[in-house]
Design a protein around this motif. Sequence first.
Motif: not given
Length: 299
Positions: A122, A35-36, A12-15, A72, A126, A74, A146, A52-53, A10, A76, A148
């Motif tokens: 979701y 994945r890329k 490449s994700g926001k967090l 991380l 989790k 997921a 919580a 890939d998960l 994760g 979302t 973010i």
Amino acid sequence: MGAKRILVTGGSGKLGQLLVDRLVDQGHKLRLLTRKMEAAFEYTAIELFQGDLTDKESLKGIAKDIDVVLHLAALTHSNSAEHYNAVNAVGTRNLLESCREEPIGRFIFFGSRADNPQAGEYSLSKFRATHLVAESGLPYLILRPAEIYGIAGEGLAMVEKLLSAYPVIPVISSPAAHVAPVHVDDIVHATITAIVSEQALGRRFTLAGPQEYTLKQLSNLAKSTYGIRKLNIPIPITLLSLVAWLQRNSQSPIIYRDQVPRLLSPKDTDISDAQELLDYSPRSLEDNLDLVFPSLVGR
Ligand SMILES: NC(=O)c1ccc[n+]([C@@H]2O[C@H](COP(=O)([O-])OP(=O)(O)OC[C@H]3O[C@@H](n4cnc5c(N)ncnc54)[C@H](OP(=O)(O)O)[C@@H]3O)[C@@H](O)[C@H]2O)c1
């Protein structure tokens, strides 16, 4: 802290992007699941691992020579219960199986404060993943953030949109709909502490902001801070559920269906373990409101 070899999913994700930057700055060597393969990372301290998960075979060898796993990755936001389960629960199981083949030092899982089986798909995924991690036999710890704020397009973007989009402000009227926004830097700091804290192993940490707000309180706080003179129009939950249902096939709905039960579900606010063991001291929302509602600043 000595340099570690850290596997990040994760990234490449926001967090994830922010966390990757901080970890590289601290001198750690990272391997990122991607994945890329064309994903652009300018750091030489980063090795990319394509996989890939949801594809167990693609994860073989991913944890070789790794000290710490930060999981991380997921799904979302989705309107598909199967996709949530495939990525978040089955995907986590696939990753755990690969990690069990190597002597990793710890597996840090990003769960959710809303990991409640009654709080939508979701949250259910989790909840399942949290149990898989806890029963994996690996040294683990679980972070339960919580909502973010302080990262682009995240968290309370829906509330921000509702404050500016219409001549009146639609406000979800249920007092059960509450949030405990947390600054992204507080999450990053707790994560970096989690990488080394010995006493934290085998524990779950709720990473909520210092205070809970109903959506009405949050909306009123923004109105008074930014001088917005519009009437609140209470939106009952039944109407919100109807809007989510009508938009169930949209690629970018105002609200996903499972966000409604998630919003209403009771959520843990006890941050005392994180305060004690992860040096967690979340900053006040009032002092950082410009980061929650960037588009309202200076209007
Ligand atoms: N943001 C919040 O307010 C918040 C609150 C509580 C908990 N969390 C948790 O914190 C974590 C990070 O959140 P975020 O907001 O940064 O998430 P995000 O921006 O949605 O990023 C999700 C990441 O997961 C990766 N991913 C998705 N499906 C994958 C798959 N099948 N295989 C491999 N990678 C996959 C994505 O990679 P691609 O680039 O390939 O799509 C992306 O890097 C998540 O576990 C989330 O549940 C976040």
